[in-house]
Scaffold this motif. Structure first.
Motif, short mmCIF file in Angstrom:
data_model
loop_
_atom_site.label_atom_id
_atom_site.label_comp_id
_atom_site.label_asym_id
_atom_site.label_seq_id
_atom_site.Cartn_x
_atom_site.Cartn_y
_atom_site.Cartn_z
N TYR A 93 0.84 -1.19 0.00
CA TYR A 93 0.00 0.00 0.00
C TYR A 93 0.87 1.24 0.00
CZ TYR A 93 0.70 -0.04 5.13
OH TYR A 93 1.24 -0.07 6.39
N VAL A 94 0.28 2.35 -0.46
CA VAL A 94 0.99 3.61 -0.62
C VAL A 94 0.25 4.69 0.13
CG1 VAL A 94 1.81 5.32 -2.29
CG2 VAL A 94 1.80 2.89 -2.90
N ILE A 95 1.00 5.49 0.90
CA ILE A 95 0.44 6.59 1.69
C ILE A 95 1.14 7.88 1.26
CG2 ILE A 95 0.10 7.48 4.03
CD1 ILE A 95 -1.39 4.85 3.45
N PRO A 96 0.42 8.88 0.71
CA PRO A 96 1.05 10.10 0.24
C PRO A 96 1.22 11.20 1.29
CG PRO A 96 -1.22 10.12 -0.39
CD PRO A 96 -0.98 8.80 0.29
N GLU A 97 0.62 11.02 2.46
CA GLU A 97 0.68 12.05 3.51
C GLU A 97 0.63 11.37 4.87
OE1 GLU A 97 -3.95 13.31 3.94
OE2 GLU A 97 -2.97 13.79 2.03
N GLU A 98 1.08 12.07 5.89
CA GLU A 98 1.02 11.51 7.23
C GLU A 98 -0.44 11.32 7.63
OE1 GLU A 98 1.97 12.88 11.78
OE2 GLU A 98 3.38 13.48 10.23
N GLU A 131 -1.85 2.09 12.96
CA GLU A 131 -0.91 3.08 13.47
C GLU A 131 -0.76 4.25 12.51
OE1 GLU A 131 3.40 1.45 12.22
OE2 GLU A 131 2.27 0.09 13.50
N LYS A 132 -0.18 5.33 13.01
CA LYS A 132 0.11 6.50 12.19
C LYS A 132 1.30 6.17 11.29
CE LYS A 132 -0.34 10.95 13.35
NZ LYS A 132 -0.11 12.20 14.09
N LYS A 133 1.19 6.56 10.01
CA LYS A 133 2.24 6.29 9.03
C LYS A 133 2.67 7.58 8.36
CE LYS A 133 2.47 1.71 8.96
NZ LYS A 133 3.68 0.98 9.23
N GLN A 134 3.94 7.65 8.03
CA GLN A 134 4.50 8.75 7.24
C GLN A 134 4.30 8.43 5.76
OE1 GLN A 134 5.73 11.58 8.59
NE2 GLN A 134 5.08 10.68 10.55
N PRO A 135 4.41 9.42 4.88
CA PRO A 135 4.28 9.14 3.44
C PRO A 135 5.30 8.09 3.01
CG PRO A 135 4.33 11.50 3.84
CD PRO A 135 4.64 10.83 5.14
N GLY A 136 4.86 7.16 2.16
CA GLY A 136 5.79 6.15 1.67
C GLY A 136 5.10 4.92 1.12
N TYR A 137 5.93 3.94 0.81
CA TYR A 137 5.51 2.67 0.24
C TYR A 137 5.69 1.60 1.31
CZ TYR A 137 6.03 5.32 -4.07
OH TYR A 137 5.92 6.27 -5.05
N TYR A 138 4.67 0.80 1.54
CA TYR A 138 4.70 -0.19 2.63
C TYR A 138 4.24 -1.55 2.13
CZ TYR A 138 4.94 3.92 5.64
OH TYR A 138 5.32 5.09 6.25
N THR A 139 4.71 -2.59 2.82
CA THR A 139 4.27 -3.96 2.59
C THR A 139 3.98 -4.61 3.93
OG1 THR A 139 5.62 -4.19 0.60
CG2 THR A 139 4.89 -6.23 1.64
N VAL A 140 2.84 -5.27 4.03
CA VAL A 140 2.50 -6.04 5.24
C VAL A 140 2.35 -7.50 4.83
CG1 VAL A 140 0.02 -5.57 5.05
CG2 VAL A 140 0.98 -6.18 7.23
N LYS A 141 2.91 -8.40 5.63
CA LYS A 141 2.80 -9.83 5.38
C LYS A 141 1.64 -10.39 6.19
CE LYS A 141 7.52 -11.04 4.20
NZ LYS A 141 7.25 -11.32 2.82
N LEU A 142 0.81 -11.19 5.54
CA LEU A 142 -0.30 -11.86 6.20
C LEU A 142 0.01 -13.34 6.21
CD1 LEU A 142 -3.16 -12.23 7.34
CD2 LEU A 142 -4.00 -12.15 4.97
N LYS A 143 0.08 -13.92 7.41
CA LYS A 143 0.30 -15.35 7.55
C LYS A 143 -1.04 -16.03 7.78
CE LYS A 143 4.97 -14.90 9.17
NZ LYS A 143 6.01 -15.35 10.08
N GLY A 144 -1.29 -17.08 7.04
CA GLY A 144 -2.58 -17.74 7.09
C GLY A 144 -2.65 -18.92 8.03
N ASP A 145 -1.69 -19.05 8.95
CA ASP A 145 -1.63 -20.22 9.82
C ASP A 145 -2.87 -20.42 10.68
OD1 ASP A 145 -0.87 -17.93 11.17
OD2 ASP A 145 0.81 -18.86 12.22
#
Length: 92
Positions: free
Chosen positions: A25-30, A51-65
């Motif tokens: 996901y991509v966030i262009p502003e805080e 949580e609060k995020k700063q502008p940027g490119y992020y990846t979150v891993k989802l584990k299906g266990d």
């Protein structure tokens, strides 16, 4: 790396998945970011980001266990009033 100019929630990969998948996901502003996982009936299963995020490119891993095989939805919600929903499939 340049600062993004718009919000974006990508389709998870791989999809279908087992045992884990990535959600970009991509966030262009805080802003405050919430990404939650829902089952097919709309019941919240878990929060992946809250949580609060700063502008940027992020990846979150989802584990299906702890998931059962099936179709799920994940939703990105921000305090900047951006909402996006995508569908994913988990196969055991």
């Amino acid at each position: 790396v340049r600062i993004p100019f718009e919000f974006f929630l990508s389709q998870n990969y791989p999809n279908p998945f087992n045992p884990e998948t990535n959600i970009d996901y991509v966030i262009p502003e805080e802003t405050f970011v919430n990404i939650s996982l829902y089952d097919i009936s709309g019941k919240k299963i878990r929060e992946l980001v809250n949580e609060k995020k700063q502008p940027g490119y992020y990846t979150v891993k989802l584990k299906g266990d702890e998931l059962s095989s099936g179709i799920y939805f994940y939703r990105l919600l921000t305090t900047s009033e951006y909402i996006a929903v995508k569908k994913l499939t988990f196969i055991k």
